[in-house]
Design a protein around this motif. Sequence first.
Motif, PDB file in Angstrom:
ATOM      1  N   THR A   1       0.826  -1.212   0.000  1.00  0.00           N
ATOM      2  CA  THR A   1       0.000   0.000   0.000  1.00  0.00           C
ATOM      3  C   THR A   1       0.858   1.259   0.000  1.00  0.00           C
ATOM      4  O   THR A   1       0.596   2.218  -0.735  1.00  0.00           O
ATOM      5  CB  THR A   1      -0.927  -0.001   1.227  1.00  0.00           C
ATOM      6  OG1 THR A   1      -1.768  -1.156   1.184  1.00  0.00           O
ATOM      7  CG2 THR A   1      -1.781   1.248   1.263  1.00  0.00           C
TER       8      THR A   1
ATOM      9  N   GLN B   1      -6.779  -3.870   1.132  1.00  0.00           N
ATOM     10  CA  GLN B   1      -7.903  -3.604   2.026  1.00  0.00           C
ATOM     11  C   GLN B   1      -8.836  -4.808   2.115  1.00  0.00           C
ATOM     12  O   GLN B   1      -9.254  -5.202   3.216  1.00  0.00           O
ATOM     13  CB  GLN B   1      -8.674  -2.386   1.521  1.00  0.00           C
ATOM     14  CG  GLN B   1      -9.811  -1.969   2.431  1.00  0.00           C
ATOM     15  CD  GLN B   1     -10.532  -0.736   1.928  1.00  0.00           C
ATOM     16  OE1 GLN B   1     -10.386  -0.359   0.766  1.00  0.00           O
ATOM     17  NE2 GLN B   1     -11.303  -0.109   2.783  1.00  0.00           N
TER      18      GLN B   1
ATOM     19  N   MET C   1      -7.483  -1.532  10.048  1.00  0.00           N
ATOM     20  CA  MET C   1      -7.655  -0.435   9.106  1.00  0.00           C
ATOM     21  C   MET C   1      -6.801   0.777   9.475  1.00  0.00           C
ATOM     22  O   MET C   1      -6.382   1.545   8.611  1.00  0.00           O
ATOM     23  CB  MET C   1      -9.120  -0.026   9.038  1.00  0.00           C
ATOM     24  CG  MET C   1     -10.028  -1.001   8.308  1.00  0.00           C
ATOM     25  SD  MET C   1      -9.622  -1.201   6.550  1.00  0.00           S
ATOM     26  CE  MET C   1      -8.714  -2.749   6.588  1.00  0.00           C
TER      27      MET C   1
ATOM     28  N   TRP D   1      -3.366  -0.071   8.064  1.00  0.00           N
ATOM     29  CA  TRP D   1      -3.397  -0.002   6.604  1.00  0.00           C
ATOM     30  C   TRP D   1      -3.573   1.443   6.129  1.00  0.00           C
ATOM     31  O   TRP D   1      -2.948   1.880   5.157  1.00  0.00           O
ATOM     32  CB  TRP D   1      -4.546  -0.867   6.099  1.00  0.00           C
ATOM     33  CG  TRP D   1      -4.816  -0.753   4.640  1.00  0.00           C
ATOM     34  CD1 TRP D   1      -4.153  -1.379   3.625  1.00  0.00           C
ATOM     35  CD2 TRP D   1      -5.832   0.047   4.012  1.00  0.00           C
ATOM     36  NE1 TRP D   1      -4.696  -1.019   2.410  1.00  0.00           N
ATOM     37  CE2 TRP D   1      -5.723  -0.153   2.626  1.00  0.00           C
ATOM     38  CE3 TRP D   1      -6.820   0.894   4.502  1.00  0.00           C
ATOM     39  CZ2 TRP D   1      -6.567   0.465   1.718  1.00  0.00           C
ATOM     40  CZ3 TRP D   1      -7.668   1.527   3.595  1.00  0.00           C
ATOM     41  CH2 TRP D   1      -7.534   1.305   2.221  1.00  0.00           C
TER      42      TRP D   1
ATOM     43  N   GLN E   1     -13.691   3.039   6.963  1.00  0.00           N
ATOM     44  CA  GLN E   1     -13.468   1.704   6.401  1.00  0.00           C
ATOM     45  C   GLN E   1     -14.298   0.655   7.140  1.00  0.00           C
ATOM     46  O   GLN E   1     -14.835  -0.275   6.531  1.00  0.00           O
ATOM     47  CB  GLN E   1     -11.982   1.335   6.486  1.00  0.00           C
ATOM     48  CG  GLN E   1     -11.013   2.379   5.985  1.00  0.00           C
ATOM     49  CD  GLN E   1     -11.235   2.722   4.539  1.00  0.00           C
ATOM     50  OE1 GLN E   1     -11.482   1.852   3.705  1.00  0.00           O
ATOM     51  NE2 GLN E   1     -11.170   3.998   4.217  1.00  0.00           N
TER      52      GLN E   1
ATOM     53  N   ALA F   1     -13.926  -2.409  -2.311  1.00  0.00           N
ATOM     54  CA  ALA F   1     -12.651  -1.765  -2.011  1.00  0.00           C
ATOM     55  C   ALA F   1     -12.099  -1.048  -3.236  1.00  0.00           C
ATOM     56  O   ALA F   1     -11.545   0.056  -3.131  1.00  0.00           O
ATOM     57  CB  ALA F   1     -11.649  -2.804  -1.501  1.00  0.00           C
TER      58      ALA F   1
END
Length: 515
Positions: free
Chosen positions: A25, A126, A142, A145, A383, A399
Amino acid sequence: MAGPGDTMPAAPHRTLITICLMLATLMQALDSTIANVALPYMQGSLSASYDQITWVLTSYVVMAAIFTAPIGWLANRFGRKNLFIVCLAGFTITSMLCGIAGSLTQMVVYRSLQGAFGAALVPLSQATLLDIYPPEQRGSAMSLWGMGVMVGPILGPTLGGYLTADFNWRYVFFVNLPFGIVAILGLLFLMPKVKLAPKTSFDWIGFFALSLGLAGLQIGLDRGEELDWLSSTTIITSFILAGLGFYLFLVHMLTARAPFIPRAIFNDRNFVAGLITMFSVGMVLLASSALLAPFLEELGNYPVATAGLVLAPRGIGTMAAMMIAGRVSNRIDPRLVMLSGYLALGASLAMQESWTQNESELMMIVTIVIQGVGLGFVFVPLQVVSFFTMKAELRTQGAALLSLVRNVGSAIGISITSALLDHMTQYEHAVLTQYVTPFARPLQAGGAVTHMLNPSTPHGAALLNSMINTQAQVIAYIDDYSFLLMTVLPAAACLLLMRKPGKVAARPARAEVME
């Protein structure tokens, strides 16, 4: 059928998988902005004009937008793990190719491929995290991330400037190699395989219609300011094609038997409200960053290094807020966390409406820290709430769509604020000039000041024009921050549409995993 709260069976090495997903990511998020500061150096090395070198950025953004949409179908067709590893390897390889590019043509081709491969990294990361963590732990997952998604674009220009200044612009791309190798090996051995969904034919008509809309919109927004918007045939054509593409896509999605973005995904009220909210977050995230740097450097006369240090606390505030929000969202209603984030975000934008070129560093730092905290408090619980009621088989498509909306929001936010800044600066300059006449009291007082500001002398006219332009820019920045504040209010109202996530009872049905 798996319920919305269902996850994979407890995945071993969950922490290591999360680290690999964060690396993937962060790589993609960094590359969306890291090359910006290196463009002048690339321009000389690749013998390109300013107009040509901007395609290094535009090609990446356009291809990333186009290939975000079909990720759900590709993951169902070839397997999420297989697609993830192929895209991560492709992204790493094309990053290296960008670093060794010897001509502008090669660079644009490699950046286009990099954007196409990178489009899948954020939504697949995700979706995987949502599957390997149970509902009560998704807030924390989350938050980790989200650090890559939110902080990556903020730190990108700083890291890109450091690598370009101390090494070479090619290291802006080479830096992805070690992270890419670690992430690929980790996911290859640790990421569980989800059982493939039944094979379905690909909706080529819908894909090409959406691609036409996204490409036209991105090209029009990216090059609009440079080509003077609707005075350019290129921009007019881009927007016409964008409107045509989106219209055809919408009609096709509502009438086709099996569109590649399932209609069922829009039956989830939480997710639809989340799309609107994410669009707003995307607009504020990058547009506010794009406004801060020139404000500090052009109006505040900050050196580039000092401006970077003043901007850094925004990322620190975002990371701190994400860690707090991840834990708090598991214990209280995440909608309340989002509301507090919107209040902080609105307060920071209201504070920026009073900024002048003489604003103190302390006030600026406090304001942007509050803004970073607000973004972190909105992003993480968003999220959780958006996907809580969504069926497991729709998560990858969801996502991808959420990521696409964030990117489109960012592009539109940057374009609108840039155009508004330029237009309002010219307008306010014209308004303020009306008050500079021989009858103005300061010009009749006599003395050294009157002599210095005498508009009949070249020096006095230049000094007066500089002072007027500075004030016009200050007012134009205030108008931009007012616009961003207005985008926050409708999105905050979407909290009323979201259902409160409750506890999910254990179900015997689970998403099947290939051993």
